[in-house]
Write a protein that holds these residues in place. Structure first.
Motif, PDB file in Angstrom:
ATOM      1  N   ALA A  74      67.938  42.666  52.658  1.00  0.00           N
ATOM      2  CA  ALA A  74      67.074  42.154  51.592  1.00  0.00           C
ATOM      3  C   ALA A  74      67.756  40.998  50.856  1.00  0.00           C
ATOM      4  N   PRO A  75      67.026  39.913  50.573  1.00  0.00           N
ATOM      5  CA  PRO A  75      67.617  38.781  49.860  1.00  0.00           C
ATOM      6  C   PRO A  75      68.010  39.169  48.435  1.00  0.00           C
ATOM      7  N   LYS A  76      68.986  38.477  47.908  1.00  0.00           N
ATOM      8  CA  LYS A  76      69.511  38.777  46.570  1.00  0.00           C
ATOM      9  C   LYS A  76      68.745  38.061  45.452  1.00  0.00           C
ATOM     10  N   ASN A  77      68.065  36.962  45.780  1.00  0.00           N
ATOM     11  CA  ASN A  77      67.467  36.129  44.730  1.00  0.00           C
ATOM     12  C   ASN A  77      65.943  36.075  44.788  1.00  0.00           C
ATOM     13  N   GLY A  78      65.324  37.106  45.319  1.00  0.00           N
ATOM     14  CA  GLY A  78      63.875  37.167  45.407  1.00  0.00           C
ATOM     15  C   GLY A  78      63.481  38.399  46.187  1.00  0.00           C
ATOM     16  N   THR A  79      62.211  38.490  46.515  1.00  0.00           N
ATOM     17  CA  THR A  79      61.700  39.670  47.195  1.00  0.00           C
ATOM     18  C   THR A  79      60.908  39.282  48.427  1.00  0.00           C
ATOM     19  N   ILE A  80      61.274  39.842  49.563  1.00  0.00           N
ATOM     20  CA  ILE A  80      60.470  39.726  50.789  1.00  0.00           C
ATOM     21  C   ILE A  80      59.512  40.912  50.796  1.00  0.00           C
ATOM     22  N   ASP A  81      58.224  40.644  51.031  1.00  0.00           N
ATOM     23  CA  ASP A  81      57.237  41.725  51.043  1.00  0.00           C
ATOM     24  C   ASP A  81      56.489  41.833  52.375  1.00  0.00           C
ATOM     25  N   GLY A  82      56.942  41.143  53.391  1.00  0.00           N
ATOM     26  CA  GLY A  82      56.314  41.233  54.719  1.00  0.00           C
ATOM     27  C   GLY A  82      57.028  40.262  55.614  1.00  0.00           C
ATOM     28  N   LEU A  83      56.798  40.164  56.852  1.00  0.00           N
ATOM     29  CA  LEU A  83      55.528  40.335  57.459  1.00  0.00           C
ATOM     30  C   LEU A  83      55.668  40.852  58.897  1.00  0.00           C
ATOM     31  N   LYS A  84      56.403  40.152  59.778  1.00  0.00           N
ATOM     32  CA  LYS A  84      56.352  40.517  61.188  1.00  0.00           C
ATOM     33  C   LYS A  84      57.656  40.183  61.896  1.00  0.00           C
ATOM     34  N   THR A  85      58.183  41.179  62.609  1.00  0.00           N
ATOM     35  CA  THR A  85      59.298  40.945  63.521  1.00  0.00           C
ATOM     36  C   THR A  85      58.735  40.905  64.940  1.00  0.00           C
ATOM     37  N   GLY A  86      59.494  40.349  65.869  1.00  0.00           N
ATOM     38  CA  GLY A  86      59.014  40.324  67.246  1.00  0.00           C
ATOM     39  C   GLY A  86      60.109  39.909  68.207  1.00  0.00           C
ATOM     40  N   PHE A  87      59.850  40.139  69.492  1.00  0.00           N
ATOM     41  CA  PHE A  87      60.782  39.738  70.527  1.00  0.00           C
ATOM     42  C   PHE A  87      60.029  39.519  71.831  1.00  0.00           C
ATOM     43  N   THR A  88      60.359  38.409  72.496  1.00  0.00           N
ATOM     44  CA  THR A  88      59.969  38.207  73.894  1.00  0.00           C
ATOM     45  C   THR A  88      61.163  37.558  74.582  1.00  0.00           C
ATOM     46  N   ASP A  89      61.209  37.650  75.904  1.00  0.00           N
ATOM     47  CA  ASP A  89      62.309  37.032  76.645  1.00  0.00           C
ATOM     48  C   ASP A  89      62.369  35.533  76.379  1.00  0.00           C
ATOM     49  N   GLU A  90      61.211  34.891  76.321  1.00  0.00           N
ATOM     50  CA  GLU A  90      61.179  33.435  76.130  1.00  0.00           C
ATOM     51  C   GLU A  90      61.453  33.014  74.689  1.00  0.00           C
ATOM     52  N   ALA A  91      60.935  33.760  73.719  1.00  0.00           N
ATOM     53  CA  ALA A  91      61.061  33.359  72.310  1.00  0.00           C
ATOM     54  C   ALA A  91      62.260  33.986  71.616  1.00  0.00           C
ATOM     55  N   GLY A  92      62.886  34.973  72.220  1.00  0.00           N
ATOM     56  CA  GLY A  92      64.002  35.648  71.574  1.00  0.00           C
ATOM     57  C   GLY A  92      63.510  36.493  70.411  1.00  0.00           C
ATOM     58  N   TYR A  93      64.418  36.795  69.487  1.00  0.00           N
ATOM     59  CA  TYR A  93      64.050  37.566  68.294  1.00  0.00           C
ATOM     60  C   TYR A  93      63.421  36.612  67.289  1.00  0.00           C
ATOM     61  N   CYS A  94      62.297  37.025  66.730  1.00  0.00           N
ATOM     62  CA  CYS A  94      61.542  36.164  65.815  1.00  0.00           C
ATOM     63  C   CYS A  94      61.172  36.948  64.562  1.00  0.00           C
ATOM     64  N   PHE A  95      61.070  36.244  63.449  1.00  0.00           N
ATOM     65  CA  PHE A  95      60.696  36.890  62.198  1.00  0.00           C
ATOM     66  C   PHE A  95      59.875  35.924  61.350  1.00  0.00           C
ATOM     67  N   VAL A  96      58.739  36.397  60.880  1.00  0.00           N
ATOM     68  CA  VAL A  96      57.933  35.674  59.893  1.00  0.00           C
ATOM     69  C   VAL A  96      58.007  36.499  58.621  1.00  0.00           C
ATOM     70  N   GLY A  97      58.521  35.895  57.560  1.00  0.00           N
ATOM     71  CA  GLY A  97      58.671  36.594  56.292  1.00  0.00           C
ATOM     72  C   GLY A  97      57.806  35.972  55.217  1.00  0.00           C
ATOM     73  N   THR A  98      57.315  36.808  54.310  1.00  0.00           N
ATOM     74  CA  THR A  98      56.612  36.331  53.124  1.00  0.00           C
ATOM     75  C   THR A  98      57.288  36.959  51.926  1.00  0.00           C
ATOM     76  N   GLY A  99      57.367  36.207  50.845  1.00  0.00           N
ATOM     77  CA  GLY A  99      58.001  36.759  49.663  1.00  0.00           C
ATOM     78  C   GLY A  99      57.837  35.862  48.459  1.00  0.00           C
ATOM     79  N   THR A 100      58.484  36.277  47.375  1.00  0.00           N
ATOM     80  CA  THR A 100      58.409  35.545  46.118  1.00  0.00           C
ATOM     81  C   THR A 100      59.824  35.177  45.673  1.00  0.00           C
ATOM     82  N   PHE A 101      60.012  33.877  45.422  1.00  0.00           N
ATOM     83  CA  PHE A 101      61.305  33.330  44.983  1.00  0.00           C
ATOM     84  C   PHE A 101      61.028  32.311  43.895  1.00  0.00           C
ATOM     85  N   ASN A 102      61.743  32.413  42.779  1.00  0.00           N
ATOM     86  CA  ASN A 102      61.505  31.534  41.622  1.00  0.00           C
ATOM     87  C   ASN A 102      60.026  31.524  41.232  1.00  0.00           C
ATOM     88  N   GLY A 103      59.374  32.673  41.348  1.00  0.00           N
ATOM     89  CA  GLY A 103      57.969  32.780  40.982  1.00  0.00           C
ATOM     90  C   GLY A 103      57.003  32.138  41.960  1.00  0.00           C
TER      91      GLY A 103
END
Length: 178
Positions: A37-66
């Motif tokens: 978890a980040p120290k200076n804001g909040t992640i509230d989602g969204l999606k992890t994933g993996f494929t051989d071609e794309a490797g490990y992937c992450f799409v995050g949503t959150g709030t930082f500095n409002g």
């Protein structure tokens, strides 16, 4: 429960049948209280994933500095790296950028005042050392729409906001409501 709420939870019970549920762990370890978890804001989602071609992937949503922030990591070399790279990206933005509201940009106010127009207050990210006085605003209007009998808040043009080292932002300009 909405999908939006599901991505915020560490565990969710899914109903499989009338008398059976399945508890699924959220493997987004950037959620509040998790090891990444980040120290200076909040992640509230969204999606992890993996494929051989794309490797490990992450799409995050959150709030930082409002502000809502969306991060995208593609082709991380391992599972934990998708989270550490997201944290590096967030830290870079927090250390190097700041939020400025369009109502605080003098050149925007000057451009709109001449024509009795308005733009919705919008926050934009700029380099931390950017002086709001150095931010430029270029107004482009549709004279035909201004001369016509328009309804209030109708789009009559755009304003392009730019500054050194910042991607230009283009916003709709509307007739002023009286």
């Amino acid at each position: 429960m909405t999908k939006n709420h599901i991505t915020k939870q560490k565990n969710v019970d899914f109903k499989i049948s009338a008398d059976q549920t399945y508890n699924m762990e959220n493997i987004n370890y950037m959620l509040e209280g998790s090891y990444a978890a980040p120290k200076n804001g909040t992640i509230d989602g969204l999606k992890t994933g993996f494929t051989d071609e794309a490797g490990y992937c992450f799409v995050g949503t959150g709030t930082f500095n409002g502000q809502r922030v969306i991060t995208v990591i593609l082709n991380a070399s391992d599972y934990k790296k998708q989270f550490s790279e997201t944290n590096k990206m967030i830290e870079s933005v927090m250390n190097n950028d700041k939020v400025v509201n369009t109502k605080d940009i003098k050149s925007v106010k000057q451009a709109l005042k001449k024509e009795s127009l308005k733009v919705n207050d919008t926050n934009i990210w700029v380099a931390k050392n950017t002086d709001p006085k150095q931010i430029k605003a270029k107004l482009t209007l549709s004279n035909e729409k201004i001369k016509a009998k328009n309804t209030k808040n109708e789009k009559v043009g755009t304003i392009k906001i730019s500054s050194s080292g910042v991607s230009p932002v283009e916003l709709n300009v509307n007739l002023e409501t009286k």
